[in-house]
Scaffold this motif. Structure first.
Motif, PDB file in Angstrom:
ATOM      1  N   UNK A   1       0.839  -1.201   0.000  1.00 23.44           N
ATOM      2  CA  UNK A   1       0.000   0.000   0.000  1.00 23.44           C
ATOM      3  C   UNK A   1       0.871   1.247   0.000  1.00 23.44           C
ATOM      4  N   UNK A   2       0.425   2.254  -0.751  1.00 21.27           N
ATOM      5  CA  UNK A   2       1.113   3.535  -0.768  1.00 21.27           C
ATOM      6  C   UNK A   2       0.185   4.615  -0.212  1.00 21.27           C
ATOM      7  N   UNK A   3       0.754   5.549   0.537  1.00 24.86           N
ATOM      8  CA  UNK A   3      -0.014   6.665   1.094  1.00 24.86           C
ATOM      9  C   UNK A   3       0.531   7.967   0.520  1.00 24.86           C
ATOM     10  N   UNK A   4      -0.383   8.800   0.047  1.00 30.11           N
ATOM     11  CA  UNK A   4      -0.026  10.093  -0.530  1.00 30.11           C
ATOM     12  C   UNK A   4      -0.625  11.196   0.337  1.00 30.11           C
ATOM     13  N   UNK A   5       0.233  12.001   0.915  1.00 31.47           N
ATOM     14  CA  UNK A   5      -0.201  13.065   1.820  1.00 31.47           C
ATOM     15  C   UNK A   5      -0.168  14.406   1.088  1.00 31.47           C
ATOM     16  N   UNK A   6      -1.254  15.138   1.184  1.00 31.79           N
ATOM     17  CA  UNK A   6      -1.323  16.492   0.633  1.00 31.79           C
ATOM     18  C   UNK A   6      -0.639  17.421   1.631  1.00 31.79           C
ATOM     19  N   UNK A   7       0.665  17.595   1.461  1.00 31.89           N
ATOM     20  CA  UNK A   7       1.455  18.336   2.431  1.00 31.89           C
ATOM     21  C   UNK A   7       1.043  19.789   2.571  1.00 31.89           C
ATOM     22  N   UNK A   8       0.754  20.445   1.468  1.00 33.27           N
ATOM     23  CA  UNK A   8       0.359  21.854   1.520  1.00 33.27           C
ATOM     24  C   UNK A   8      -0.976  22.018   2.239  1.00 33.27           C
ATOM     25  N   UNK A   9      -1.898  21.115   1.991  1.00 30.61           N
ATOM     26  CA  UNK A   9      -3.188  21.154   2.673  1.00 30.61           C
ATOM     27  C   UNK A   9      -3.002  20.941   4.170  1.00 30.61           C
ATOM     28  N   UNK A  10      -2.115  20.025   4.535  1.00 28.17           N
ATOM     29  CA  UNK A  10      -1.861  19.750   5.948  1.00 28.17           C
ATOM     30  C   UNK A  10      -1.244  20.964   6.636  1.00 28.17           C
ATOM     31  N   UNK A  11      -0.324  21.641   5.963  1.00 23.59           N
ATOM     32  CA  UNK A  11       0.281  22.847   6.532  1.00 23.59           C
ATOM     33  C   UNK A  11      -0.790  23.904   6.797  1.00 23.59           C
ATOM     34  N   UNK A  12      -1.671  24.114   5.829  1.00 24.72           N
ATOM     35  CA  UNK A  12      -2.741  25.097   6.006  1.00 24.72           C
ATOM     36  C   UNK A  12      -3.639  24.735   7.186  1.00 24.72           C
ATOM     37  N   UNK A  13      -4.014  23.462   7.284  1.00 26.23           N
ATOM     38  CA  UNK A  13      -4.908  23.038   8.359  1.00 26.23           C
ATOM     39  C   UNK A  13      -4.258  23.242   9.724  1.00 26.23           C
ATOM     40  N   UNK A  14      -2.995  22.873   9.845  1.00 29.57           N
ATOM     41  CA  UNK A  14      -2.304  23.035  11.122  1.00 29.57           C
ATOM     42  C   UNK A  14      -2.089  24.515  11.450  1.00 29.57           C
ATOM     43  N   UNK A  15      -1.813  25.311  10.434  1.00 30.54           N
ATOM     44  CA  UNK A  15      -1.604  26.744  10.662  1.00 30.54           C
ATOM     45  C   UNK A  15      -2.855  27.399  11.244  1.00 30.54           C
ATOM     46  N   UNK A  68      -5.975  36.606  -1.348  1.00 33.29           N
ATOM     47  CA  UNK A  68      -5.088  37.650  -0.866  1.00 33.29           C
ATOM     48  C   UNK A  68      -3.740  37.114  -0.407  1.00 33.29           C
ATOM     49  N   UNK A  69      -2.980  37.983   0.241  1.00 32.93           N
ATOM     50  CA  UNK A  69      -1.642  37.633   0.694  1.00 32.93           C
ATOM     51  C   UNK A  69      -1.708  36.749   1.930  1.00 32.93           C
ATOM     52  N   UNK A  70      -0.893  35.706   1.944  1.00 31.71           N
ATOM     53  CA  UNK A  70      -0.861  34.790   3.083  1.00 31.71           C
ATOM     54  C   UNK A  70      -0.100  35.424   4.245  1.00 31.71           C
ATOM     55  N   UNK A  71      -0.426  35.044   5.484  1.00 26.96           N
ATOM     56  CA  UNK A  71       0.355  35.509   6.632  1.00 26.96           C
ATOM     57  C   UNK A  71       1.828  35.135   6.458  1.00 26.96           C
ATOM     58  N   UNK A  72       2.702  35.974   6.970  1.00 24.58           N
ATOM     59  CA  UNK A  72       4.142  35.765   6.766  1.00 24.58           C
ATOM     60  C   UNK A  72       4.595  34.395   7.260  1.00 24.58           C
ATOM     61  N   UNK A  73       4.105  33.989   8.425  1.00 26.45           N
ATOM     62  CA  UNK A  73       4.514  32.699   8.977  1.00 26.45           C
ATOM     63  C   UNK A  73       4.075  31.538   8.113  1.00 26.45           C
ATOM     64  N   UNK A  74       2.847  31.594   7.619  1.00 23.60           N
ATOM     65  CA  UNK A  74       2.342  30.536   6.750  1.00 23.60           C
ATOM     66  C   UNK A  74       3.138  30.481   5.455  1.00 23.60           C
ATOM     67  N   UNK A  75       3.431  31.645   4.882  1.00 23.58           N
ATOM     68  CA  UNK A  75       4.206  31.677   3.645  1.00 23.58           C
ATOM     69  C   UNK A  75       5.604  31.107   3.859  1.00 23.58           C
ATOM     70  N   UNK A  76       6.188  31.390   5.014  1.00 20.88           N
ATOM     71  CA  UNK A  76       7.508  30.837   5.342  1.00 20.88           C
ATOM     72  C   UNK A  76       7.464  29.315   5.370  1.00 20.88           C
ATOM     73  N   UNK A  77       6.435  28.771   5.983  1.00 26.59           N
ATOM     74  CA  UNK A  77       6.289  27.314   6.057  1.00 26.59           C
ATOM     75  C   UNK A  77       6.124  26.701   4.669  1.00 26.59           C
ATOM     76  N   UNK A  78       5.303  27.319   3.840  1.00 30.12           N
ATOM     77  CA  UNK A  78       5.066  26.786   2.499  1.00 30.12           C
ATOM     78  C   UNK A  78       6.330  26.859   1.645  1.00 30.12           C
ATOM     79  N   UNK A  79       7.075  27.957   1.777  1.00 27.96           N
ATOM     80  CA  UNK A  79       8.289  28.124   0.975  1.00 27.96           C
ATOM     81  C   UNK A  79       9.396  27.158   1.390  1.00 27.96           C
TER      82      UNK A  79
END
Length: 259
Positions: A1-15, A68-79
């Motif tokens: 079995x393989x698991x595929x995680x939507x990492x960007x979605x997870x970052x947004x949810x946790x943020x 609009x523009x993402x919060x600085x902290x969230x953008x840092x995490x995504x980058x």
């Protein structure tokens, strides 16, 4: 079995739970470790949005423009997501969203007969559901890293909930629109009529053909005229394309599994 995680979605949810860079970064690691420990996949891969626009922005310049523009902290995490998740198998491809990468992985898994599971809260991924492919929806409402709700969604559960098959999801979205992506639907056709059409026809084009033949569609003439106008203008076809995930993203090679 393989698991595929939507990492960007997870970052947004946790943020949105804590809005703290360090806690979100640690929460990501805890979540991935917990998923691997609980489900013991042969491969665990994490898809990430690449910086910059995508082919969808080229097709529709107003795509997601309302966010609009993402919060600085969230953008840092995504980058810095790839660096933060350096111990995991990650992938991001310029011009494509994480959803497209997951769709490509799922397509490859289907061709090879591999069971796959997606971890994400993004409904666009519903269109990938098969008998042997599930989506795990995780909710975070208290502390970072603590899952407060987990729902398994498969082909049959989707069909029961939405009265259509997963492959119709982009068609449905094209009719009702998606406010989170700043994508309008067809005027005067809401969820009620959209679900009626998806129950009667496999595609919107089939419905348009029926209208032109003066067949009964289950919609009033006002909605039928609105659909014909949107179809003839090309708006519906464009929206279907926007909502359809790409399954042939040129992924970086070689891909490796990590534990």
């Amino acid at each position: 079995m393989e698991i595929y995680v939507d990492g960007s979605n997870l970052i947004h949810k946790l943020w949105h739970v804590c809005e703290n860079v360090t806690q979100v970064a640690n929460g990501m690691q805890r979540q991935l470790s917990a998923i691997e420990r609980e489900y013991k996949p042969d491969f665990l891969r994490v898809a990430l949005d690449a910086p910059g626009g995508t082919w969808r922005h080229e097709l529709v310049p107003t795509y997601k423009a309302q966010r609009g523009k993402k919060p600085e902290g969230l953008q840092t995490l995504l980058n810095s997501a790839e660096q933060l998740l350096g111990d995991w198998c990650t992938a991001s491809v310029a011009g494509h969203e994480a959803d497209d990468i997951i769709a490509t992985w799922c397509h490859r898994a289907n061709l090879s007969g591999t069971q796959a599971v997606i971890v994400s809260a993004d409904k666009d991924l519903y269109q990938l559901l098969r008998k042997d492919l599930h989506v795990i929806l995780r909710s975070f409402r208290t502390s970072v890293g603590k899952v407060t709700q987990e729902d398994w969604f498969n082909h049959d559960a989707f069909a029961t909930r939405w009265a259509m098959v997963p492959v119709q999801w982009p068609q449905y979205r094209a009719l009702v629109g998606d406010k989170s992506d700043n994508m309008p639907g067809v005027n005067s056709i809401g969820e009620r009529y959209a679900m009626t059409l998806m129950g009667r026809y496999l595609t919107i084009e089939d419905c348009v053909t029926a209208i032109r033949r003066f067949e009964t569609t289950g919609m009033p003439q006002k909605q039928e005229r609105a659909l014909l106008a949107a179809w003839d203008s090309g708006e519906v076809q464009r929206n279907i394309r926007i909502h359809t995930l790409v399954k042939n993203v040129p992924l970086p090679t070689p891909e490796i599994a990590t534990t």
